[in-house]
Design a protein around this motif. Structure first.
Motif, PDB file in Angstrom:
ATOM      1  N   VAL A   2      47.816  -5.927 -31.548  1.00  0.00           N
ATOM      2  CA  VAL A   2      49.112  -5.845 -31.138  1.00  0.00           C
ATOM      3  C   VAL A   2      50.187  -6.533 -32.263  1.00  0.00           C
ATOM      4  O   VAL A   2      51.014  -6.023 -32.746  1.00  0.00           O
ATOM      5  CB  VAL A   2      49.700  -6.541 -29.939  1.00  0.00           C
ATOM      6  CG1 VAL A   2      51.153  -6.199 -29.512  1.00  0.00           C
ATOM      7  CG2 VAL A   2      48.853  -5.549 -28.498  1.00  0.00           C
ATOM      8  N   GLY A   3      49.839  -7.666 -32.506  1.00  0.00           N
ATOM      9  CA  GLY A   3      50.424  -8.511 -33.510  1.00  0.00           C
ATOM     10  C   GLY A   3      50.409  -7.916 -34.850  1.00  0.00           C
ATOM     11  O   GLY A   3      51.471  -7.775 -35.635  1.00  0.00           O
ATOM     12  N   LYS A   4      49.331  -7.348 -35.301  1.00  0.00           N
ATOM     13  CA  LYS A   4      49.260  -6.875 -36.544  1.00  0.00           C
ATOM     14  C   LYS A   4      50.138  -5.487 -36.565  1.00  0.00           C
ATOM     15  O   LYS A   4      50.822  -5.386 -37.722  1.00  0.00           O
ATOM     16  CB  LYS A   4      47.878  -6.371 -37.003  1.00  0.00           C
ATOM     17  CG  LYS A   4      47.370  -5.726 -38.342  1.00  0.00           C
ATOM     18  CD  LYS A   4      46.004  -5.739 -38.624  1.00  0.00           C
ATOM     19  CE  LYS A   4      46.017  -5.401 -40.170  1.00  0.00           C
ATOM     20  NZ  LYS A   4      44.393  -5.237 -40.121  1.00  0.00           N
TER      21      LYS A   4
ATOM     22  N   ALA B  58      70.110 -18.975 -29.695  1.00  0.00           N
ATOM     23  CA  ALA B  58      70.416 -17.355 -29.830  1.00  0.00           C
ATOM     24  C   ALA B  58      69.379 -16.979 -30.628  1.00  0.00           C
ATOM     25  O   ALA B  58      68.909 -15.584 -30.680  1.00  0.00           O
ATOM     26  CB  ALA B  58      71.770 -17.214 -29.858  1.00  0.00           C
ATOM     27  N   GLY B  59      69.032 -17.598 -31.941  1.00  0.00           N
ATOM     28  CA  GLY B  59      68.165 -17.035 -32.678  1.00  0.00           C
ATOM     29  C   GLY B  59      66.759 -16.984 -32.254  1.00  0.00           C
ATOM     30  O   GLY B  59      65.847 -16.249 -32.402  1.00  0.00           O
ATOM     31  N   TRP B  60      66.333 -18.289 -31.557  1.00  0.00           N
ATOM     32  CA  TRP B  60      65.123 -18.274 -30.993  1.00  0.00           C
ATOM     33  C   TRP B  60      64.621 -17.286 -29.908  1.00  0.00           C
ATOM     34  O   TRP B  60      63.606 -16.703 -29.714  1.00  0.00           O
ATOM     35  CB  TRP B  60      64.812 -19.720 -30.398  1.00  0.00           C
ATOM     36  CG  TRP B  60      63.509 -20.215 -29.707  1.00  0.00           C
ATOM     37  CD1 TRP B  60      63.347 -20.402 -28.323  1.00  0.00           C
ATOM     38  CD2 TRP B  60      62.375 -19.820 -30.266  1.00  0.00           C
ATOM     39  NE1 TRP B  60      62.059 -20.671 -28.249  1.00  0.00           N
ATOM     40  CE2 TRP B  60      61.312 -20.441 -29.370  1.00  0.00           C
ATOM     41  CE3 TRP B  60      61.638 -19.879 -31.624  1.00  0.00           C
ATOM     42  CZ2 TRP B  60      59.821 -20.506 -29.346  1.00  0.00           C
ATOM     43  CZ3 TRP B  60      60.261 -19.935 -31.940  1.00  0.00           C
ATOM     44  CH2 TRP B  60      59.435 -20.257 -30.722  1.00  0.00           C
ATOM     45  N   THR B  61      65.752 -16.967 -29.270  1.00  0.00           N
ATOM     46  CA  THR B  61      65.654 -16.122 -28.114  1.00  0.00           C
ATOM     47  C   THR B  61      65.895 -14.682 -28.297  1.00  0.00           C
ATOM     48  O   THR B  61      65.630 -13.716 -27.776  1.00  0.00           O
ATOM     49  CB  THR B  61      66.074 -16.571 -26.973  1.00  0.00           C
ATOM     50  OG1 THR B  61      67.729 -16.398 -27.294  1.00  0.00           O
ATOM     51  CG2 THR B  61      66.130 -17.784 -26.402  1.00  0.00           C
ATOM     52  N   GLY B  62      66.417 -14.412 -29.647  1.00  0.00           N
ATOM     53  CA  GLY B  62      66.732 -13.031 -30.120  1.00  0.00           C
ATOM     54  C   GLY B  62      65.884 -12.306 -30.651  1.00  0.00           C
ATOM     55  O   GLY B  62      65.810 -11.136 -30.989  1.00  0.00           O
ATOM     56  N   LEU B  63      64.418 -12.836 -30.932  1.00  0.00           N
ATOM     57  CA  LEU B  63      63.312 -12.069 -31.221  1.00  0.00           C
ATOM     58  C   LEU B  63      62.197 -12.073 -30.198  1.00  0.00           C
ATOM     59  O   LEU B  63      61.863 -12.922 -29.653  1.00  0.00           O
ATOM     60  CB  LEU B  63      62.698 -12.935 -32.409  1.00  0.00           C
ATOM     61  CG  LEU B  63      63.562 -13.155 -33.724  1.00  0.00           C
ATOM     62  CD1 LEU B  63      62.720 -13.886 -34.714  1.00  0.00           C
ATOM     63  CD2 LEU B  63      64.148 -11.804 -34.413  1.00  0.00           C
ATOM     64  N   THR B  64      61.953 -10.658 -30.080  1.00  0.00           N
ATOM     65  CA  THR B  64      60.932 -10.586 -29.194  1.00  0.00           C
ATOM     66  C   THR B  64      59.327 -11.119 -29.519  1.00  0.00           C
ATOM     67  O   THR B  64      59.166 -10.650 -30.648  1.00  0.00           O
ATOM     68  CB  THR B  64      60.672  -9.222 -28.981  1.00  0.00           C
ATOM     69  OG1 THR B  64      61.929  -8.537 -28.549  1.00  0.00           O
ATOM     70  CG2 THR B  64      59.569  -8.524 -27.886  1.00  0.00           C
ATOM     71  N   ASP B  65      58.871 -11.955 -28.679  1.00  0.00           N
ATOM     72  CA  ASP B  65      57.665 -12.556 -28.980  1.00  0.00           C
ATOM     73  C   ASP B  65      57.768 -13.434 -30.513  1.00  0.00           C
ATOM     74  O   ASP B  65      56.584 -13.244 -30.854  1.00  0.00           O
ATOM     75  CB  ASP B  65      56.483 -11.688 -28.815  1.00  0.00           C
ATOM     76  CG  ASP B  65      56.329 -10.819 -27.425  1.00  0.00           C
ATOM     77  OD1 ASP B  65      56.579 -11.679 -26.561  1.00  0.00           O
ATOM     78  OD2 ASP B  65      55.967  -9.560 -27.480  1.00  0.00           O
TER      79      ASP B  65
ATOM     80  N   PRO C  23      60.743  -8.828 -43.013  1.00  0.00           N
ATOM     81  CA  PRO C  23      59.973  -9.212 -41.603  1.00  0.00           C
ATOM     82  C   PRO C  23      59.702 -10.524 -41.281  1.00  0.00           C
ATOM     83  O   PRO C  23      59.287 -11.139 -42.422  1.00  0.00           O
ATOM     84  CB  PRO C  23      58.762  -8.205 -41.711  1.00  0.00           C
ATOM     85  CG  PRO C  23      58.416  -8.273 -43.081  1.00  0.00           C
ATOM     86  CD  PRO C  23      59.858  -8.380 -43.811  1.00  0.00           C
ATOM     87  N   GLY C  24      59.687 -11.032 -40.279  1.00  0.00           N
ATOM     88  CA  GLY C  24      59.504 -12.659 -39.905  1.00  0.00           C
ATOM     89  C   GLY C  24      59.070 -12.969 -38.600  1.00  0.00           C
ATOM     90  O   GLY C  24      59.137 -12.107 -37.626  1.00  0.00           O
ATOM     91  N   ARG C  25      58.697 -14.152 -38.603  1.00  0.00           N
ATOM     92  CA  ARG C  25      58.083 -14.836 -37.264  1.00  0.00           C
ATOM     93  C   ARG C  25      59.136 -16.000 -37.143  1.00  0.00           C
ATOM     94  O   ARG C  25      58.922 -16.829 -38.110  1.00  0.00           O
ATOM     95  CB  ARG C  25      56.623 -14.989 -37.223  1.00  0.00           C
ATOM     96  CG  ARG C  25      55.763 -13.687 -37.245  1.00  0.00           C
ATOM     97  CD  ARG C  25      54.374 -14.083 -36.633  1.00  0.00           C
ATOM     98  NE  ARG C  25      53.599 -14.920 -37.161  1.00  0.00           N
ATOM     99  CZ  ARG C  25      52.554 -15.098 -38.187  1.00  0.00           C
ATOM    100  NH1 ARG C  25      52.424 -13.856 -38.605  1.00  0.00           N
ATOM    101  NH2 ARG C  25      52.055 -15.867 -38.524  1.00  0.00           N
ATOM    102  N   LEU C  26      58.941 -16.571 -35.770  1.00  0.00           N
ATOM    103  CA  LEU C  26      59.501 -18.058 -35.402  1.00  0.00           C
ATOM    104  C   LEU C  26      58.294 -18.568 -34.580  1.00  0.00           C
ATOM    105  O   LEU C  26      58.005 -17.851 -33.619  1.00  0.00           O
ATOM    106  CB  LEU C  26      60.890 -17.805 -34.797  1.00  0.00           C
ATOM    107  CG  LEU C  26      62.034 -17.570 -35.569  1.00  0.00           C
ATOM    108  CD1 LEU C  26      63.371 -17.545 -34.881  1.00  0.00           C
ATOM    109  CD2 LEU C  26      62.284 -18.896 -36.670  1.00  0.00           C
ATOM    110  N   GLU C  27      58.038 -19.745 -34.990  1.00  0.00           N
ATOM    111  CA  GLU C  27      56.968 -20.329 -33.957  1.00  0.00           C
ATOM    112  C   GLU C  27      57.398 -21.605 -33.677  1.00  0.00           C
ATOM    113  O   GLU C  27      58.246 -22.563 -34.405  1.00  0.00           O
ATOM    114  CB  GLU C  27      55.606 -20.391 -34.892  1.00  0.00           C
ATOM    115  CG  GLU C  27      55.206 -18.952 -35.306  1.00  0.00           C
ATOM    116  CD  GLU C  27      53.926 -19.184 -35.960  1.00  0.00           C
ATOM    117  OE1 GLU C  27      53.452 -20.097 -36.333  1.00  0.00           O
ATOM    118  OE2 GLU C  27      53.456 -18.025 -36.252  1.00  0.00           O
ATOM    119  N   GLU C  28      56.899 -22.396 -32.593  1.00  0.00           N
ATOM    120  CA  GLU C  28      57.048 -23.788 -32.244  1.00  0.00           C
ATOM    121  C   GLU C  28      56.548 -24.546 -33.123  1.00  0.00           C
ATOM    122  O   GLU C  28      55.524 -24.260 -33.667  1.00  0.00           O
ATOM    123  CB  GLU C  28      57.032 -23.901 -30.778  1.00  0.00           C
ATOM    124  CG  GLU C  28      57.954 -23.252 -29.927  1.00  0.00           C
ATOM    125  CD  GLU C  28      57.488 -23.737 -28.558  1.00  0.00           C
ATOM    126  OE1 GLU C  28      58.540 -24.280 -27.734  1.00  0.00           O
ATOM    127  OE2 GLU C  28      56.501 -23.386 -28.013  1.00  0.00           O
TER     128      GLU C  28
END
Length: 222
Positions: free
Chosen positions: A200-202, A148-155, A114-119
């Protein structure tokens, strides 16, 4: 392997077998290391020989005492040879070290995280966070992520594939391996990041952790 300790799934076959593009990325990274030790030694030998001999030639031409070249030539050869060997040894060690860090990628399986991408404000890199089962950050990488990786994850949240060694980095990608990118080395001593606090995030991150535990790689096997 930390992913297995967390109960996350790993692929039944090495990543290079499941996703041949992984091997292509590794080969390109090795090629980018440049010339091998022998070529580097030859270039260093010649450069150093010329550099050492030029002052002696200048003195000989200005004083017309060409006898100074008698000891200067063998001295230049000796210094050039020693310098070339030193440069080649350093280059060889660097290449071998880089190749060793690629072995976990050549041999390792894909891991489902499970992962997150952040600016990262003001930076072209993105922050890649691999999460533990409780949503806390297990590893943090700052890497160039394809659009495509940055936009490929919802939120910015989703399952991430990773292959390599979490201590040194590796290759990450979206499920299926499209797109993929190098993570670089993990951030040393990152600031502690607690699990997501918003409801929601949790919930999303808890669901992602459950997906990583029950993830099925078989659907991606050809």
């Amino acid at each position: 392997m930390l992913a297995e300790e967390f109960g996350y799934q790993v692929s039944p076959r090495p990543a290079v077998e499941m996703t041949p593009a992984v091997q292509d990325m590794v080969d390109k990274r090795v090629a980018a290391l440049g010339d091998g030790p022998d070529k580097v030694k030859d270039s260093a030998d010649i450069g150093c020989f010329v550099l050492v001999l030029v002052p002696a030639v200048a003195i000989a031409l200005s004083t017309h005492e060409f006898t100074v070249l008698v000891p200067a030539v063998p001295l230049a050869l000796l210094v050039a040879t020693l310098f070339g060997k030193s440069v080649a040894k350093t280059k060889k060690a660097g290449i071998e070290a880089a190749i060793r860090t690629m072995e976990p990628i050549r041999r390792g399986p894909w891991q489902a995280w499970p992962g997150r991408l952040e600016e990262i404000p003001g930076q072209p890199q993105r922050k890649l966070l691999l999460l533990g089962p409780d949503g806390s950050v297990a590893r943090e990488f700052h890497c160039l992520v394809p659009d495509a990786g940055w936009t490929g994850l919802t939120d910015g949240r989703g399952l991430i594939w990773f292959v390599g060694d979490l201590r040194f980095g590796g290759i990450a990608g979206l499920p299926g391996g499209k797109p993929m990118w190098w993570t670089g080395r993990p951030v040393a001593d990152p600031k502690p990041k607690p699990p997501a606090q918003s409801g929601v995030g949790k919930v999303v991150e808890e669901e992602l952790a459950r997906e990583a535990v029950k993830y099925v790689f078989d659907k991606w096997l050809s």
